[in-house]
Every structure is written in structure tokens, then in C-alpha cells.
Motif scaffolding. Structure first.
Motif, PDB file in Angstrom:
ATOM      1  N   VAL A 114       4.567  -7.223   3.846  1.00  0.00           N
ATOM      2  CA  VAL A 114       3.493  -6.571   2.898  1.00  0.00           C
ATOM      3  C   VAL A 114       4.152  -6.327   1.492  1.00  0.00           C
ATOM      4  CG1 VAL A 114       2.415  -4.469   2.443  1.00  0.00           C
ATOM      5  CG2 VAL A 114       2.105  -5.666   4.667  1.00  0.00           C
ATOM      6  N   SER A 115       5.481  -6.208   1.602  1.00  0.00           N
ATOM      7  CA  SER A 115       6.265  -5.876   0.352  1.00  0.00           C
ATOM      8  C   SER A 115       6.249  -7.119  -0.619  1.00  0.00           C
ATOM      9  CB  SER A 115       7.952  -5.550   0.670  1.00  0.00           C
ATOM     10  OG  SER A 115       8.421  -5.147  -0.530  1.00  0.00           O
ATOM     11  N   THR A 116       6.707  -8.324  -0.068  1.00  0.00           N
ATOM     12  CA  THR A 116       6.656  -9.506  -0.551  1.00  0.00           C
ATOM     13  C   THR A 116       5.214  -9.860  -1.325  1.00  0.00           C
ATOM     14  OG1 THR A 116       8.514 -10.394   0.801  1.00  0.00           O
ATOM     15  CG2 THR A 116       7.067 -12.171  -0.545  1.00  0.00           C
ATOM     16  N   ALA A 117       3.971  -9.822  -0.396  1.00  0.00           N
ATOM     17  CA  ALA A 117       2.646 -10.158  -0.775  1.00  0.00           C
ATOM     18  C   ALA A 117       2.400  -9.178  -2.119  1.00  0.00           C
ATOM     19  CB  ALA A 117       2.038  -9.607   0.148  1.00  0.00           C
ATOM     20  N   LEU A 118       2.871  -7.759  -2.192  1.00  0.00           N
ATOM     21  CA  LEU A 118       2.516  -6.972  -3.048  1.00  0.00           C
ATOM     22  C   LEU A 118       3.368  -7.220  -4.431  1.00  0.00           C
ATOM     23  CD1 LEU A 118       2.520  -3.566  -1.455  1.00  0.00           C
ATOM     24  CD2 LEU A 118       0.600  -4.681  -2.310  1.00  0.00           C
ATOM     25  N   ARG A 119       4.568  -7.678  -4.261  1.00  0.00           N
ATOM     26  CA  ARG A 119       5.490  -8.150  -5.410  1.00  0.00           C
ATOM     27  C   ARG A 119       4.840  -9.251  -6.087  1.00  0.00           C
ATOM     28  NH1 ARG A 119       7.406  -9.194  -9.109  1.00  0.00           N
ATOM     29  NH2 ARG A 119       9.586  -9.022  -9.936  1.00  0.00           N
ATOM     30  N   GLN A 120       4.408 -10.292  -5.220  1.00  0.00           N
ATOM     31  CA  GLN A 120       3.856 -11.636  -5.708  1.00  0.00           C
ATOM     32  C   GLN A 120       2.565 -11.281  -6.296  1.00  0.00           C
ATOM     33  OE1 GLN A 120       4.542 -14.965  -5.815  1.00  0.00           O
ATOM     34  NE2 GLN A 120       6.751 -14.213  -5.748  1.00  0.00           N
ATOM     35  N   PHE A 234       4.094  -1.304 -11.496  1.00  0.00           N
ATOM     36  CA  PHE A 234       4.369  -0.798 -10.011  1.00  0.00           C
ATOM     37  C   PHE A 234       2.838  -1.226  -9.293  1.00  0.00           C
ATOM     38  CE2 PHE A 234       1.779   2.839 -11.224  1.00  0.00           C
ATOM     39  CZ  PHE A 234       1.008   2.960 -10.258  1.00  0.00           C
ATOM     40  N   ILE A 235       3.112  -1.665  -7.923  1.00  0.00           N
ATOM     41  CA  ILE A 235       1.994  -1.772  -7.179  1.00  0.00           C
ATOM     42  C   ILE A 235       2.037  -1.168  -5.902  1.00  0.00           C
ATOM     43  CG2 ILE A 235       2.678  -3.953  -6.131  1.00  0.00           C
ATOM     44  CD1 ILE A 235      -0.237  -5.005  -6.559  1.00  0.00           C
ATOM     45  N   LEU A 236       1.163  -0.697  -5.385  1.00  0.00           N
ATOM     46  CA  LEU A 236       1.311   0.028  -3.972  1.00  0.00           C
ATOM     47  C   LEU A 236      -0.027   0.010  -3.277  1.00  0.00           C
ATOM     48  CD1 LEU A 236      -0.217   3.230  -3.706  1.00  0.00           C
ATOM     49  CD2 LEU A 236       1.453   3.633  -5.432  1.00  0.00           C
ATOM     50  N   ALA A 253       2.888   5.573   2.630  1.00  0.00           N
ATOM     51  CA  ALA A 253       3.675   5.997   4.084  1.00  0.00           C
ATOM     52  C   ALA A 253       4.896   5.546   4.103  1.00  0.00           C
ATOM     53  CB  ALA A 253       2.762   5.190   5.141  1.00  0.00           C
ATOM     54  N   MET A 254       5.188   4.417   3.634  1.00  0.00           N
ATOM     55  CA  MET A 254       6.468   3.847   3.804  1.00  0.00           C
ATOM     56  C   MET A 254       6.762   3.145   2.439  1.00  0.00           C
ATOM     57  SD  MET A 254       6.675   2.515   7.718  1.00  0.00           S
ATOM     58  CE  MET A 254       4.974   1.597   7.645  1.00  0.00           C
ATOM     59  N   SER A 255       8.149   3.033   2.518  1.00  0.00           N
ATOM     60  CA  SER A 255       8.695   2.330   0.814  1.00  0.00           C
ATOM     61  C   SER A 255       8.173   0.922   0.819  1.00  0.00           C
ATOM     62  CB  SER A 255      10.118   2.602   0.853  1.00  0.00           C
ATOM     63  OG  SER A 255      11.010   2.038   1.737  1.00  0.00           O
ATOM     64  N   LYS A 256       7.910   0.248   1.969  1.00  0.00           N
ATOM     65  CA  LYS A 256       7.582  -1.146   1.928  1.00  0.00           C
ATOM     66  C   LYS A 256       6.315  -1.501   1.338  1.00  0.00           C
ATOM     67  CE  LYS A 256       5.796  -1.716   6.588  1.00  0.00           C
ATOM     68  NZ  LYS A 256       5.984  -2.622   7.902  1.00  0.00           N
ATOM     69  N   TYR A 257       5.563  -0.248   1.167  1.00  0.00           N
ATOM     70  CA  TYR A 257       4.253  -0.450   0.564  1.00  0.00           C
ATOM     71  C   TYR A 257       4.140   0.000  -0.848  1.00  0.00           C
ATOM     72  CZ  TYR A 257       2.631  -0.311   5.447  1.00  0.00           C
ATOM     73  OH  TYR A 257       2.280  -0.586   6.682  1.00  0.00           O
ATOM     74  N   ILE A 258       5.330  -0.337  -1.576  1.00  0.00           N
ATOM     75  CA  ILE A 258       5.401  -0.325  -2.881  1.00  0.00           C
ATOM     76  C   ILE A 258       6.325  -1.441  -3.515  1.00  0.00           C
ATOM     77  CG2 ILE A 258       7.140   1.537  -3.159  1.00  0.00           C
ATOM     78  CD1 ILE A 258       5.766   2.760  -5.595  1.00  0.00           C
ATOM     79  N   ALA A 259       5.828  -1.780  -4.772  1.00  0.00           N
ATOM     80  CA  ALA A 259       6.846  -2.720  -5.302  1.00  0.00           C
ATOM     81  C   ALA A 259       6.904  -2.649  -6.825  1.00  0.00           C
ATOM     82  CB  ALA A 259       6.222  -4.172  -5.137  1.00  0.00           C
ATOM     83  N   PHE A 260       7.996  -3.099  -7.485  1.00  0.00           N
ATOM     84  CA  PHE A 260       8.052  -2.984  -8.816  1.00  0.00           C
ATOM     85  C   PHE A 260       8.393  -4.324  -9.716  1.00  0.00           C
ATOM     86  CE2 PHE A 260       9.558   0.846  -6.475  1.00  0.00           C
ATOM     87  CZ  PHE A 260       8.636   1.799  -7.198  1.00  0.00           C
ATOM     88  N   ARG A 261       8.224  -4.213 -10.686  1.00  0.00           N
ATOM     89  CA  ARG A 261       8.930  -5.114 -11.618  1.00  0.00           C
ATOM     90  C   ARG A 261       9.773  -4.367 -12.875  1.00  0.00           C
ATOM     91  NH1 ARG A 261       5.982  -7.732 -15.310  1.00  0.00           N
ATOM     92  NH2 ARG A 261       6.500  -9.616 -15.534  1.00  0.00           N
ATOM     93  N   LEU A 262      10.869  -4.223 -12.465  1.00  0.00           N
ATOM     94  CA  LEU A 262      11.839  -3.438 -13.366  1.00  0.00           C
ATOM     95  C   LEU A 262      12.214  -4.104 -14.737  1.00  0.00           C
ATOM     96  CD1 LEU A 262      14.105  -2.071 -10.757  1.00  0.00           C
ATOM     97  CD2 LEU A 262      12.061  -1.157 -11.564  1.00  0.00           C
ATOM     98  N   TYR A 263      12.451  -3.287 -15.890  1.00  0.00           N
ATOM     99  CA  TYR A 263      12.744  -3.744 -16.966  1.00  0.00           C
ATOM    100  C   TYR A 263      14.315  -3.432 -17.449  1.00  0.00           C
ATOM    101  CZ  TYR A 263       8.069  -4.922 -17.765  1.00  0.00           C
ATOM    102  OH  TYR A 263       6.804  -5.617 -17.641  1.00  0.00           O
ATOM    103  N   GLY A 264      15.144  -4.168 -17.717  1.00  0.00           N
ATOM    104  CA  GLY A 264      16.500  -4.051 -18.173  1.00  0.00           C
ATOM    105  C   GLY A 264      16.500  -3.975 -19.491  1.00  0.00           C
ATOM    106  N   VAL A 265      17.473  -3.546 -20.205  1.00  0.00           N
ATOM    107  CA  VAL A 265      17.702  -3.283 -21.764  1.00  0.00           C
ATOM    108  C   VAL A 265      18.630  -4.152 -22.159  1.00  0.00           C
ATOM    109  CG1 VAL A 265      17.799  -1.707 -23.559  1.00  0.00           C
ATOM    110  CG2 VAL A 265      16.650  -1.039 -21.690  1.00  0.00           C
ATOM    111  N   SER A 266      18.196  -4.869 -23.399  1.00  0.00           N
ATOM    112  CA  SER A 266      19.235  -5.491 -23.998  1.00  0.00           C
ATOM    113  C   SER A 266      19.091  -5.428 -25.696  1.00  0.00           C
ATOM    114  CB  SER A 266      19.383  -7.088 -23.491  1.00  0.00           C
ATOM    115  OG  SER A 266      18.130  -7.775 -24.062  1.00  0.00           O
TER     116      SER A 266
END
Length: 266
Positions: A114-120, A234-236, A253-266
């Protein structure tokens, strides 16, 4: 940006002012030029980087206030992680096939988790907000094979700006952008809370993370600083609740049910 606009009274504030009253300003900051939501970034001083405290935003194209470059993790080799997932059985399809008009099911022990599917899915939505309006179908299962949701993707997908009372009490896939992070500590650590706010914490939707989920979230995403979630997409998969004041709160309910696209700073 060294200055940002305070939504409540429209005045410009500095990083020093923000740090003296973060609770007052959090979630109420705008880019003074393009008007996009802004957030605070702490000072960093180390062997590898020295950066003064500043404000950041997902600026509109060409905004002259943009002084930092935000790099999504999709720009790194991390975006290729799903290539290393084993080939699923015929009943499922690789996450890349979300591009199909009628994408087959995802999730469960025989397919992508589920985590991979949400992230995609989040990656596609960030590139094209109307991505789900192609008639795709979705099926998400627990590791034990229990069906969580199944049907047309568009029927289950809800952007944070579109949450309404009809989305209460049932599972949906919510997505959007985190603006600021607020950790609330209590005398008993069991009661500690983490709030991932999409803007004004008094009115706009927030994701609620309790103490147990907080530790799980940190481990799963290898977070050394929760402020790294500020500005993230984010997606959950979860439920929406509503306060007496009309604010929507999202719960997982669990952390696997959320996903993120994080941003770094440069």
C-alpha cells in the motif's frame, strides 16, 4: 526569503519576529509577491552547510521573491526505489502502470504494498492533478488480504481543498501539501501529538499523528527532523473527522498508510 507576509494583518515579518512568536504566525504566512503559502526554515550551521533562517514557499512561476531552490526527492535516485520491488503476480500491475486508462489493482501480499502504491500515485497527482479522471480502477488490500477500498480511483481520491461532510466516516485517499508541522508535548509523553497542518491550523485541514504513530513515522521515513515535512506533498489512506468549529482532521491507522514527497533546499 528573509521576510514574509502575515495573513492576519497583512504586515511583513522577519525571521527574528517569527521565532519570538512561532505559535502566532505558524500557518499564516504568505509570499509577499506571489501570495503562495510560506513556511519557516531553521538556521543550519554545520561542516557541510551554513544557511541563515529564512522562509520558503512553492512560489508561482517567475516570482522574484524565490531565493531558495526546492528539490523534490523525485529528482534523486530515491525515485527509482520501486524498480527494485519484485514483479507482482498477474492479478496486479507494477505501480508504473497507473498511467494506464484502466490501471489494474495494487496492494496486498501478492502485489505492490500500500505504501508503494500511494507513493506512486502521489507522484502522478503532483505532475497532473486531473490524473485520476481517466477511469482508472483501484484496489487496496491489507497485508492479510482484506479489502480496504475497491472501485474507480476518482471516487476515492479527495484533495484537501475538496473535503466535505460527505467524506466523513468512510475510508478515502486524501492528498495535498503540508505547510507546517506542530509538535505538542504534554506531561505524559503518551499524550504527545504531532499535527501536520496544511495551512491555518485553526481552520484548514490537518493530519493528526499520535505519540505511537509519531515514532513509527520517524522510523519508516528516516526523519531526523520533523520540520523536513514542511512544504512536503502528502497522500494518505484514512478517515476524516470534523471539529465543532468546522475544521477537518485526517487520521491514519498505521504509518504505512501515508506517503510523502519531501523537498530539500539548495
Amino acid at each position: 526569503m528573509q521576510q514574509t507576509r502575515y495573513l492576519s494583518d497583512n504586515r511583513l515579518i522577519s525571521t527574528a519576529e517569527y521565532q519570538t512568536a512561532a505559535e502566532q504566525y505558524r500557518g499564516l504566512l504568505l509570499c509577499p509577491l506571489c501570495g503562495e503559502k510560506a513556511w519557516f526554515i531553521k538556521e543550519v550551521s554545520s561542516e557541510n552547510i551554513n544557511r541563515a533562517a529564512c522562509f520558503a514557499a512553492h512560489h508561482q512561476q517567475g516570482c522574484e521573491a524565490a531565493t531558495l531552490r526546492l528539490n523534490t526527492e523525485d529528482d534523486t535516485t530515491d525515485s527509482n526505489k520501486t524498480d527494485k520491488v519484485r514483479e507482482p503476480s498477474a492479478r496486479y500491475a507494477p505501480a508504473g502502470l497507473w498511467q494506464s486508462i484502466k490501471a489494474p489493482q495494487l496492494g496486498g501480499v501478492d502485489g505492490y504494498d500500500v505504501s508503494t502504491a500511494l507513493r506512486q500515485l502521489l507522484s502522478h497527482l503532483c505532475r497532473n492533478r486531473d490524473f485520476a479522471n481517466q477511469g482508472q480502477k483501484i484496489q487496496l488490500l491489507t497485508a492479510a488480504g482484506r479489502e480496504l477500498i475497491a472501485g474507480k480511483l476518482a471516487d476515492y481520491l479527495v484533495h484537501i481543498n475538496d473535503i466535505s461532510d460527505k467524506h466523513l466516516q468512510a475510508l478515502y485517499i486524501f492528498w495535498g501539501q503540508i505547510n507546517n508541522v506542530n509538535e505538542r508535548e504534554f506531561e505524559n509523553p503518551v499524550d504527545d501529538e504531532l499535527w501536520l497542518n496544511t495551512g491555518d491550523y485553526r481552520k484548514e485541514p490537518s493530519v493528526f499523528i499520535d505519540a505511537d504513530l509519531r515514532y513509527s513515522l520517524i522510523r519508516r521515513f528516516k526523519l531526523t527532523d520533523l520540520d523536513a515535512l514542511s512544504g512536503a506533498d502528502f497522500i494518505l489512506l484514512g478517515h476524516a473527522g470534523k471539529s465543532p468549529q468546522g475544521k477537518f482532521t485526517l487520521h491514519i491507522a498505521m504509518s504505512k498508510y501515508i506517503a510523502f514527497r519531501l523537498y530539500g533546499v539548495s
